[in-house]
Design an enzyme around this catalytic site. Structure first.
Site, PDB file in Angstrom:
ATOM      1  N   CYS A   2       5.935 -18.148 -10.419  1.00  0.00           N
ATOM      2  CA  CYS A   2       6.237 -19.502 -10.859  1.00  0.00           C
ATOM      3  C   CYS A   2       5.646 -19.730 -12.242  1.00  0.00           C
ATOM      4  CB  CYS A   2       5.710 -20.590  -9.925  1.00  0.00           C
ATOM      5  SG  CYS A   2       6.353 -20.488  -8.267  1.00  0.00           S
ATOM      6  N   ARG A  27       8.387 -15.127 -14.682  1.00  0.00           N
ATOM      7  CA  ARG A  27       7.428 -15.362 -13.589  1.00  0.00           C
ATOM      8  C   ARG A  27       8.123 -15.809 -12.303  1.00  0.00           C
ATOM      9  NH1 ARG A  27       2.111 -16.059 -15.550  1.00  0.00           N
ATOM     10  NH2 ARG A  27       1.604 -17.109 -13.604  1.00  0.00           N
ATOM     11  N   TRP A  74       9.478 -19.078  -8.060  1.00  0.00           N
ATOM     12  CA  TRP A  74       9.647 -17.879  -7.243  1.00  0.00           C
ATOM     13  C   TRP A  74       9.266 -18.332  -5.838  1.00  0.00           C
ATOM     14  CZ3 TRP A  74       6.812 -14.622  -4.022  1.00  0.00           C
ATOM     15  CH2 TRP A  74       7.373 -13.355  -3.788  1.00  0.00           C
ATOM     16  N   ASN A 100       1.984 -23.688  -8.939  1.00  0.00           N
ATOM     17  CA  ASN A 100       2.098 -22.237  -8.831  1.00  0.00           C
ATOM     18  C   ASN A 100       1.005 -21.794  -7.858  1.00  0.00           C
ATOM     19  OD1 ASN A 100       2.245 -19.472  -9.283  1.00  0.00           O
ATOM     20  ND2 ASN A 100       1.177 -19.540 -11.230  1.00  0.00           N
ATOM     21  N   GLY A 101       1.383 -21.092  -6.780  1.00  0.00           N
ATOM     22  CA  GLY A 101       0.386 -20.644  -5.802  1.00  0.00           C
ATOM     23  C   GLY A 101       0.813 -21.008  -4.392  1.00  0.00           C
ATOM     24  N   GLU A 482       6.300   6.533 -10.847  1.00  0.00           N
ATOM     25  CA  GLU A 482       6.660   5.461 -11.786  1.00  0.00           C
ATOM     26  C   GLU A 482       8.150   5.523 -12.129  1.00  0.00           C
ATOM     27  OE1 GLU A 482       5.418   2.814 -12.685  1.00  0.00           O
ATOM     28  OE2 GLU A 482       6.400   2.278 -14.555  1.00  0.00           O
ATOM     29  N   LYS A 486      10.621   2.409 -11.447  1.00  0.00           N
ATOM     30  CA  LYS A 486      11.435   1.792 -12.521  1.00  0.00           C
ATOM     31  C   LYS A 486      12.889   1.710 -12.092  1.00  0.00           C
ATOM     32  CE  LYS A 486       9.203   0.287 -14.269  1.00  0.00           C
ATOM     33  NZ  LYS A 486       7.821   0.076 -14.456  1.00  0.00           N
ATOM     34  N   GLU A 489      13.501  -0.804  -9.085  1.00  0.00           N
ATOM     35  CA  GLU A 489      13.297  -2.237  -9.321  1.00  0.00           C
ATOM     36  C   GLU A 489      14.358  -2.844 -10.235  1.00  0.00           C
ATOM     37  OE1 GLU A 489       9.655  -3.606 -11.249  1.00  0.00           O
ATOM     38  OE2 GLU A 489       9.527  -1.743 -12.373  1.00  0.00           O
ATOM     39  N   HIS A 505       7.994  19.425   3.635  1.00  0.00           N
ATOM     40  CA  HIS A 505       7.405  18.795   4.823  1.00  0.00           C
ATOM     41  C   HIS A 505       8.227  17.594   5.293  1.00  0.00           C
ATOM     42  CE1 HIS A 505       4.034  21.484   4.387  1.00  0.00           C
ATOM     43  NE2 HIS A 505       3.914  21.115   3.126  1.00  0.00           N
ATOM     44  N   LYS A 611       7.127 -11.281 -12.656  1.00  0.00           N
ATOM     45  CA  LYS A 611       6.242 -10.472 -13.492  1.00  0.00           C
ATOM     46  C   LYS A 611       4.802 -10.512 -12.985  1.00  0.00           C
ATOM     47  CE  LYS A 611       5.401  -8.077 -17.269  1.00  0.00           C
ATOM     48  NZ  LYS A 611       5.879  -6.693 -17.235  1.00  0.00           N
TER      49      LYS A 611
HETATM   50  C1  AGP Z   1       6.275  -2.761 -12.330  1.00  0.00           C
HETATM   51  O1  AGP Z   1       7.341  -2.608 -13.192  1.00  0.00           O
HETATM   52  C2  AGP Z   1       5.978  -4.134 -11.878  1.00  0.00           C
HETATM   53  N1  AGP Z   1       6.079  -5.120 -12.858  1.00  0.00           N
HETATM   54  C3  AGP Z   1       4.756  -4.241 -10.971  1.00  0.00           C
HETATM   55  O2  AGP Z   1       4.675  -3.128 -10.145  1.00  0.00           O
HETATM   56  C4  AGP Z   1       3.391  -4.471 -11.655  1.00  0.00           C
HETATM   57  O3  AGP Z   1       2.948  -3.311 -12.287  1.00  0.00           O
HETATM   58  C5  AGP Z   1       2.392  -4.939 -10.579  1.00  0.00           C
HETATM   59  O4  AGP Z   1       2.845  -6.130 -10.026  1.00  0.00           O
HETATM   60  C6  AGP Z   1       0.996  -5.100 -11.132  1.00  0.00           C
HETATM   61  O5  AGP Z   1       0.951  -6.045 -12.154  1.00  0.00           O
HETATM   62  P1  AGP Z   1      -0.296  -6.156 -13.100  1.00  0.00           P
HETATM   63  O6  AGP Z   1      -0.388  -4.892 -13.883  1.00  0.00           O
HETATM   64  O7  AGP Z   1      -0.027  -7.340 -13.959  1.00  0.00           O
HETATM   65  O8  AGP Z   1      -1.505  -6.333 -12.231  1.00  0.00           O
END
Ligand code: AGP
Length: 616
Positions: A2, A27, A74, A100-101, A482, A486, A489, A505, A611
């Site tokens: 949010c 956000r 969000w 937010n929260g 990673e 990527k 997501e 395995h 984010k």
């Molecule tokens: C990855 O592309 C994401 N945005 C997510 O996994 C992110 O790295 C994770 O939420 C941690 O965020 P931060 O580094 O702000 O703590």
């Protein structure tokens, strides 16, 4: 999660708030709303969907005024409908709140408030705050907010506006951030720096429990004991241009291309020109503190956790200190044993990930020292850390982490070198050589960009695939993870990363002639350890080929066998084993980007994500 924005000034508030919401949209982006006060009248406009949907509502039915608040959501409690969109109102629509929260005790509060005659119209937890403020309002909005926060538990950043005191905006926080921006004749409130960076660089980070009361030409901050606190203005040196798309189709693409600059900036301030030694100038810990370190624990979430996994290899190899890696979301639930002389390092781009912060709180219960590797100046994790190592990636707007990841890898490499030289595990000359190799990385990344057409071509071949595997060994395994994260997501293709040796395995069962398998098979001809892993990886490529899988290998000029055994290959320049992960990351980012773009996905704002993950 949010995004919140507030404005008091001489401009029409709607324009300023919409602009801020667009910059905060990463956000949360499932509904948005705005409230403006004018002539003691409250005007509220909301829409489900993105900020552009709210904009469309406002085009039909605009509102005027110089005071206002806005929100991009969000969803946690209640579906992403217009009704559940913020701002939320009290019974008479005189008090509005953006939040937010999560309010954890909202059900019991709601029940009690309904018993007292309050009428609720949404499914959200936030609405109780508006009704609590209504209940406690006796002429001062600030006091009513203070009383309401005494009743709620959970985490929150709140901004409140009311026609009962139309010249004021009140904000408070426990958990998620609130930043107040000061400019000539204008005051801003925002969840994050980029939202207001175009208007001011002078910002105040509201502390936990503080209440800020904004009025034209005045700002009053009181702490949780009700005492007036002196505003601490910090100058932010991020370039506002970095928060713009600058001609790129998506922020993610722009941020991928910013990596040479970001890595240079992260390195430059850290290496002494005279001695070539790594100097950690934001470190407040003493040399003695570092000499005492016997083990290290790295804690992070998501992409930052992948950086932590790679950091383990860097620190163990260079500084010979044992390292454990933990998920922020798991750490505190397993009654962790922290031996004396442990150093804990938190890695987080945003500095506000709730799980990472909760782990930091847990660590701080003992006298264990903690360092934050973070991209956001003044963020929560940095305020609780004994020392901070800032990555200088600049604002990262795309939800998918790109430049923040490679600058985290850079920072971990520097930290490993710092520890190694402090503990005298490496000589000054060796230190020099390691740094020289790092200094060449930005240029090497630039050379990867020369192959952009080839990534687009690969994307054209594979954008219809329904799943992908990513394999790597040793320090390359976190990069496989990673790469998979990527792709999944931003393109919604199912992708998994595995240590290549684990395939037999179980995961081998997935292989058929439709499955693309990306194998990190970079060879570095001057390190026997990395060559041993490379040879094993060739066997893994052959195992995939024997089962008709499609191999796309990531190679260097020394990976002759891998090139021959693969269907497709992507070549990166050579460098030392510990720096190869940075070079390997860039092509995987580009491949994911072009696949997602070709699939028509919303690259910068993937579904169901946000984010900054400020809820646990
Ligand atoms: C990855 O592309 C994401 N945005 C997510 O996994 C992110 O790295 C994770 O939420 C941690 O965020 P931060 O580094 O702000 O703590």
């Amino acid at each position: 999660m949010c995004g919140i924005i507030g404005y008091i000034g001489n401009k029409p508030a709607v324009g300023v708030i919409l602009e801020g919401l667009k910059r905060l949209e990463y956000r949360g982006y499932d509904s948005a709303g705005i409230a403006v006060v004018n002539d003691s009248q409250m005007y509220i406009r909301r829409a489900s969907g993105k900020v552009r949907d709210l904009e469309a509502v406002l085009r039909q039915d605009s509102c005027q005024g110089n005071f206002g608040i806005g929100h991009t959501r969000w969803a946690t409690h209640g579906r992403p409908t217009e009704e559940n969109a913020h701002p939320h109102r009290d019974c008479k629509g005189e008090i509005v709140v953006v939040h937010n929260g999560i309010i954890e005790n909202y059900l019991s509060l709601k029940e009690a408030l309904i018993g007292e005659g309050h009428q609720f119209i949404t499914e959200t937890d936030t609405e109780v705050i508006a009704h609590l403020i209504e209940k406690y309002f006796k002429g001062s909005l600030e006091e009513a907010v203070q009383k309401a926060t005494e009743k709620i538990s959970g985490n929150y950043a709140l901004v409140v506006l009311s026609v009962l005191e139309p010249n004021k905006i009140v904000a408070t926080r426990v958990g998620p951030p609130i930043i107040i921006g000061m400019a000539e004749g204008e005051t801003f409130i925002a969840s994050d720096i980029p939202a207001i960076l175009n208007s001011t660089r002078d910002m105040i980070f509201l502390e936990e429990g503080e209440i800020a009361t904004l009025a034209p030409g005045s700002l009053r901050i009181t702490n949780s004991q009700g005492q007036v606190a002196e505003p601490r203005v910090q100058r932010i040196n991020w370039d506002p241009v970095l928060a713009e798309k600058g001609g790129y189709k998506h922020f993610m693409l722009k941020e991928i291309f910013e990596q040479p600059r970001a890595i240079k900036d992260t390195t430059i301030s850290r290496v002494s020109r005279d001695t070539g030694r790594v100097i950690l100038d934001e470190m407040k810990m003493t040399e003695k503190d570092f000499l005492q370190v016997e083990q290290i624990r790295l804690i992070a979430c998501g992409t930052s956790w992948h950086a932590a996994l790679a950091g383990k290899f860097m620190i163990e190899k260079l500084a010979r200190i044992p390292v454990e890696v933990d998920y922020g979301s798991e750490y505190r639930y397993r009654q962790p044993i922290v031996p004396p002389n442990t150093l804990v390092i938190f890695i987080t781009q945003s500095g506000e990930t709730a799980d990472t912060l909760a782990a930091q709180r847990e660590v701080k219960l003992s006298s264990t020292k903690n360092i934050a590797i973070c991209n956001v100046v003044g963020s929560m994790v940095t305020r609780e850390a004994d020392a901070v190592l800032y990555t200088h990636a600049g604002p990262e707007i795309g939800v998918a982490a790109t430049k923040s990841f490679t600058t985290q890898l850079t920072s971990l490499y520097l930290l490993a070198l710092f520890l190694a030289s402090t503990k005298k595990v490496i000589t000054l000359e060796q230190g020099h050589t390691y740094i020289e190799e790092l200094a060449k990385i930005p240029q090497k990344i630039e050379s990867i960009f020369d192959s952009v057409k080839y990534f687009e071509e690969l994307a054209r071949h594979f954008f219809h695939s329904s799943q992908f595997l990513f394999l790597g060994r040793g320090i390359h395994y976190p990069i496989a993870l990673e790469g998979a994260l990527k792709l999944k997501e931003i393109s919604y293709i199912h992708a998994e990363g595995f240590p290549a040796g684990e395939m037999k395995h179980g995961p081998n069962a997935l292989i058929d002639e439709t499955l693309p398998v990306v194998v990190i098979a970079t060879s570095n001809d001057n390190s026997s350890q990395s060559n041993l892993l490379y040879e094993k990886t060739i066997s893994n490529i052959k195992e995939v080929k024997a089962r008709d899988g499609i191999v796309i290998s990531l190679v260097t000029q020394f990976s002759k066998e891998a090139i021959e055994a693969s269907d497709y290959h992507i070549q990166v320049p050579t460098t030392s084993e510990l720096l190869l992960p940075i070079l390997e990351t860039v092509p995987l980012q580009l491949l994911s980007y072009y696949i997602a773009d070709r699939r028509g996905c919303d690259v910068d704002q993937p579904r169901n994500l946000a984010k900054s993950v400020t809820v646990e």
